[in-house]
Design an enzyme around this catalytic site. Structure first.
Site, PDB file in Angstrom:
ATOM      1  N   HIS A 218       0.483  -1.033   0.092  1.00  0.00           N
ATOM      2  CA  HIS A 218      -0.222   0.036   0.215  1.00  0.00           C
ATOM      3  C   HIS A 218       0.682   0.632  -0.083  1.00  0.00           C
ATOM      4  O   HIS A 218       0.589   2.357  -0.500  1.00  0.00           O
ATOM      5  CB  HIS A 218      -0.833  -0.459   0.854  1.00  0.00           C
ATOM      6  N   TYR A 222       1.528   5.381  -2.499  1.00  0.00           N
ATOM      7  CA  TYR A 222       1.747   7.032  -2.232  1.00  0.00           C
ATOM      8  C   TYR A 222       3.082   7.242  -2.831  1.00  0.00           C
ATOM      9  O   TYR A 222       3.362   8.399  -3.194  1.00  0.00           O
ATOM     10  CB  TYR A 222       1.736   6.563  -0.849  1.00  0.00           C
ATOM     11  N   HIS A 372     -11.135   1.188 -10.684  1.00  0.00           N
ATOM     12  CA  HIS A 372     -10.732   2.533  -9.562  1.00  0.00           C
ATOM     13  C   HIS A 372      -8.924   2.717  -9.377  1.00  0.00           C
ATOM     14  O   HIS A 372      -9.052   3.650  -9.394  1.00  0.00           O
ATOM     15  CB  HIS A 372     -10.392   1.734  -7.909  1.00  0.00           C
ATOM     16  N   PHE A 373      -7.862   1.862  -9.241  1.00  0.00           N
ATOM     17  CA  PHE A 373      -7.027   2.054  -9.699  1.00  0.00           C
ATOM     18  C   PHE A 373      -6.045   2.959 -10.968  1.00  0.00           C
ATOM     19  O   PHE A 373      -5.643   2.775 -11.534  1.00  0.00           O
ATOM     20  CB  PHE A 373      -5.658   1.158  -9.740  1.00  0.00           C
ATOM     21  N   HIS A 374      -7.028   2.290 -12.057  1.00  0.00           N
ATOM     22  CA  HIS A 374      -6.528   3.454 -13.732  1.00  0.00           C
ATOM     23  C   HIS A 374      -6.857   4.860 -13.574  1.00  0.00           C
ATOM     24  O   HIS A 374      -6.781   5.406 -14.175  1.00  0.00           O
ATOM     25  CB  HIS A 374      -7.184   2.442 -14.467  1.00  0.00           C
ATOM     26  N   ARG A 435     -11.773  -9.826 -11.956  1.00  0.00           N
ATOM     27  CA  ARG A 435      -9.843  -9.148 -12.299  1.00  0.00           C
ATOM     28  C   ARG A 435      -9.390  -9.932 -12.474  1.00  0.00           C
ATOM     29  O   ARG A 435      -9.137 -11.787 -12.498  1.00  0.00           O
ATOM     30  CB  ARG A 435      -9.643  -8.225 -11.283  1.00  0.00           C
ATOM     31  N   ARG A 436      -8.138 -10.250 -13.497  1.00  0.00           N
ATOM     32  CA  ARG A 436      -6.676 -10.473 -13.552  1.00  0.00           C
ATOM     33  C   ARG A 436      -7.686 -11.902 -13.991  1.00  0.00           C
ATOM     34  O   ARG A 436      -6.784 -13.244 -13.734  1.00  0.00           O
ATOM     35  CB  ARG A 436      -6.351 -11.407 -12.275  1.00  0.00           C
TER      36      ARG A 436
END
Lengths: 557, 43, 150
Positions: A218, A222, A372-374, A435-436
């Site tokens: 995680h 950042y 979300h992470f795109h 996913r994946r």
């Protein structure tokens, strides 16, 4: 500021190398949307298996590109703001380690020996060169940081009471977190995975390895994000034609990231055995804490842009949004940064769902997660990286940006593509789309008993979004390589669009020292992770043997 | 110069405050939307 | 710190507090929680379906490359099923999305969750954690039969 040739060359190479690899990373991004939409029903296209390509996509885009950029940008920032270059030996050795590591990992992935995805969860086993490559890449980034620490401490002795330049503060905060969190994945790889992957040990504690990975995993996001934050606080106000609404808000945000980036990793493990609900709940609360710096940044950026817009004569509550230099080809960094901020609104807010304990069950491992992470790593992070890469390459090689009219479109095309793409993925995720997964072989294959026609619209959206994103990337590659291979027209220079503060802000002592925050970080880390490790020792049983992705029978040596 | 300084210090980010409130509302909408969907799936 | 920035921090804190309370309320009043963490015991490594009483079933699910064992679980409507999940090899996922069941099957560990099936139908179990070449083939189902007409 004039910059020495050796440092200039290090930075230029560290910017150029990952962008070259990014062509492959983007290619397999597009390919995934093609496989997943059922446009093809195949395990491998053009000699690249789906999961092999997925591994390349994650490693190149999310590990290689981001780490190389953080180091290159870090060199540039430290030199420019401290007005002194870091020791070139550290910079060179760092570069060699990172390139060697990347080439080792690339070899493993391209030869099909490491189709384990960038998270490389055991007991799936990759070739040892993959793991060693990762170690070299990460250690290389440490070495750059060590060079900056020496530089910073010298500067500090000569400037005891000065405010630490914002960019330097952000960069040191970022790499401090990086140094600590990577220790965990170093332990996972060097102590557990590498010996096991070479047959020196028989079994591996899967839950423990996963926990060590997410201690790193995680904080990793950042590490990706903070360079963009540095740009928001130090460059964006100037690019917008205004001033930064609150410098202290920015400094406070960076310090909060030091404390809370790491002790939240368990929120990636809510559905796993080995960690109790109490530990999971505690880390949920800490994760809520880390949304704070982003909310502060959202407001501070809005206030900063509002000031810039009003300065240009905007009226009304929201008029300032229209009076900003979106399409000024001479000010293209504004476009890259503002599109990142727009995407991050949705990326950050959806992230809060993922972090919310039981609510995570609605989304874990569904396509909601890449949706979300795109909008985060492929949002502000990606756009800041490629924009600044172009900017620094242009300035440091004295080559004006080629095809400025193509360039200005890049972030906007990307933004539209991502919004469509992520909408598709998130809506699919709510329908249970995993996913994946190579959906085209089964779930999106009418000839399969597993056929899910209800996943057609969502995967179609992702495909359309993916095509638009690829178009944007194509425009970028034409601009970037066009610039690189053009003739030098100006003197190389290291300069940044440095911003001013709107208000007279006093130096707040606690925001001008790292020690108290680092001490807090360590305390919270121990409070968050000692219970997790103890849980695992109580609840987890035997270790697992190694498995190749292609065979249910465990590997023997 | 003096005039510029005072007008800068008088700047009240009304638009940013409005934006932030909408941002918080959007966040609450997304979150509670998912929350109630979760409740409905748990019978 | 600027007054408006302080307001931002307070508003954010309040928003997050509501999220925390909502999640705690759901855990306490609706028994919606993260999967329970069970101390490992090798008995869970063999698949098994046991009927505990007239409407409660206990299922030991073993996930493996590339299927769930048992692959199909048949229960009448109104049943509660306690799933105990582990893996025989690599890490797998276990997702019954319509019931918001979402667990990971990890070698050496056991996760548990309890599901009440109030509506008849076929509920798909999807593996959503990459587990090798056959990952996209890995699926199971819970078949909930309607009440028998007397």
């Amino acid at each position: 500021m004039k910059i020495s040739k050796p440092l200039r060359n290090v930075i230029l190479f560290e910017l150029f190398f990952p962008i070259t690899l990014l062509t492959l990373g983007i290619y397999h991004g597009l390919m995934q949307t093609i496989y997943r939409s059922g446009l093809v029903h195949s395990a491998a296209e053009a000699h690249l298996d789906y999961y092999q390509g997925l591994t390349l996509h994650g490693v190149i885009n999310a590990i290689v590109l981001t780490t190389f950029f953080a180091v290159a940008f870090g060199h540039a920032i430290m030199a420019y703001y401290l007005k002194k270059e870091p020791d070139i030996r550290f910079a060179r050795i760092s570069l060699i380690f990172m390139v060697v590591g990347t080439l080792m990992a690339a070899y493993a992935m391209l030869s099909g020996k490491a189709s384990v995805l960038y998270t490389f969860y055991p007991p799936l086993r990759a070739d040892p060169t993959f793991y060693l490559g990762a170690v070299f890449l990460i250690v290389g980034s440490w070495i750059a940081f060590w060079g900056w620490i020496i530089l910073y401490r010298t500067w500090r002795k000569e400037h005891k009471t000065d405010k630490i330049p914002m960019a330097v503060l952000g960069n040191i905060a970022n790499f401090t977190v990086w140094q600590i969190c990577t220790l965990s994945v170093a332990v996972e790889v060097l102590v557990f995975i590498l010996p096991w992957s070479m047959g020196w040990t028989n079994t591996i504690n899967v839950a423990l390895c996963r926990t060590l990975f997410w201690f790193f995993g995680h904080a990793l996001v950042y590490f990706w994000l903070l360079p963009s934050y540095i740009m928001f606080y130090t460059f964006l106000p100037k690019l917008a034609g205004g001033k930064l609404y609150s410098g202290n808000a920015g400094r406070f945000s960076f310090m909060l990231f030091i404390i809370l980036s790491i002790p939240v990793g368990v929120h990636h493990q809510f559905g796993e055995p080995g960690i109790t609900s109490g530990t999971k709940l505690f880390q949920t609360i800490l994760t809520f804490g880390i949304t704070l710096p982003s909310f502060i940044t959202a407001f501070t950026m809005a206030a900063t842009l509002e000031y810039a817009g009003r300065k240009r004569g905007s009226k009304g509550l929201f008029g300032w949004m229209a009076k900003l230099p979106y399409l000024d080809t001479k000010n293209y960094m504004f476009g890259y940064l503002i599109c990142g901020l727009i995407l991050f609104i949705f990326g950050g807010l959806t992230g809060m769902v993922n972090a919310s304990y039981s609510l995570n069950s609605m989304v874990h491992n569904t396509s909601w997660v890449p949706g979300h992470f795109h909008m985060t790593v492929a949002g502000p992070v990606y756009l800041a990286i490629i924009g600044m890469t172009l900017y620094l390459t242009s300035k440091l090689s004295g080559k004006p940006v080629r095809f400025p009219n193509l360039n200005i479109m890049v972030p906007y095309l990307w933004c539209i593509g991502i919004l469509i793409f992520s909408y598709g993925l998130m809506s699919g995720g709510l329908l249970g789309e995993p996913r994946r997964t190579n959906l085209g072989l089964t779930y999106l294959n009418p000839a399969s008993s597993q056929y899910r026609p209800d996943w057609i619209p969502s995967t179609a959206f992702a495909l359309i979004g993916g095509i638009i994103m690829t178009l944007s990337a194509l425009c970028y590659f034409i601009t970037f390589f066009g610039t690189v291979f053009s003739k030098r027209k100006e003197e190389p220079i290291l300069e940044f669009p440095d911003s001013e503060l709107l208000h007279n802000e006093p130096t707040i002592g606690i925001l001008n020292r790292f020690a108290p925050w680092v001490i807090m970080m360590i305390i919270v880390l121990l409070l968050a992770y000692i219970p997790a490790i103890m849980n695992i020792s109580q609840y987890i049983g035997p270790g697992a043997q190694p498995f190749s992705p292609n065979n249910p029978v465990p590997m023997t040596f | 110069m003096e005039d510029n300084k005072t007008s800068e210090e008088k700047f009240v980010p009304k638009g940013a405050i409005a934006f932030f409130i909408l941002f918080v509302l959007l966040g609450a909408t997304i979150w509670y939307g998912m929350f109630f969907l979760m409740l409905s799936r748990h019978a | 710190m600027d007054r408006n920035e302080i307001k931002v921090i307070v508003i954010t804190g309040l928003l997050l507090a509501t999220f925390l309370f909502a999640v705690l309320w759901a855990a306490d009043k609706r028994h919606i929680d993260v999967p329970a963490c069970i101390p490992y015991n090798s008995k869970y490594a063999t698949s098994k379906i046991t009927q505990l009483d007239s409407n409660t079933y206990q299922v030991f699910v073993v996930a493996k490359m590339w299927q769930f064992d048992p692959a199909e679980i048949d229960v009448p409507v109104g049943s509660t099923v306690d799933f105990y999940l582990t893996s025989k090899d690599v890490t797998h996922g276990f997702n019954i999305s319509d019931k918001s069941v979402n667990m990971m099957a990890v070698f050496g560990g056991v996760t548990e969750t309890s599901v009440y099936f109030d509506k008849p139908g076929t509920y798909s179990i999807v593996c959503h954690e990459y587990c090798g070449a056959g990952h996209q083939n890995m699926t199971g189902k819970v078949v909930v039969s309607p009440k028998k007409q007397k």
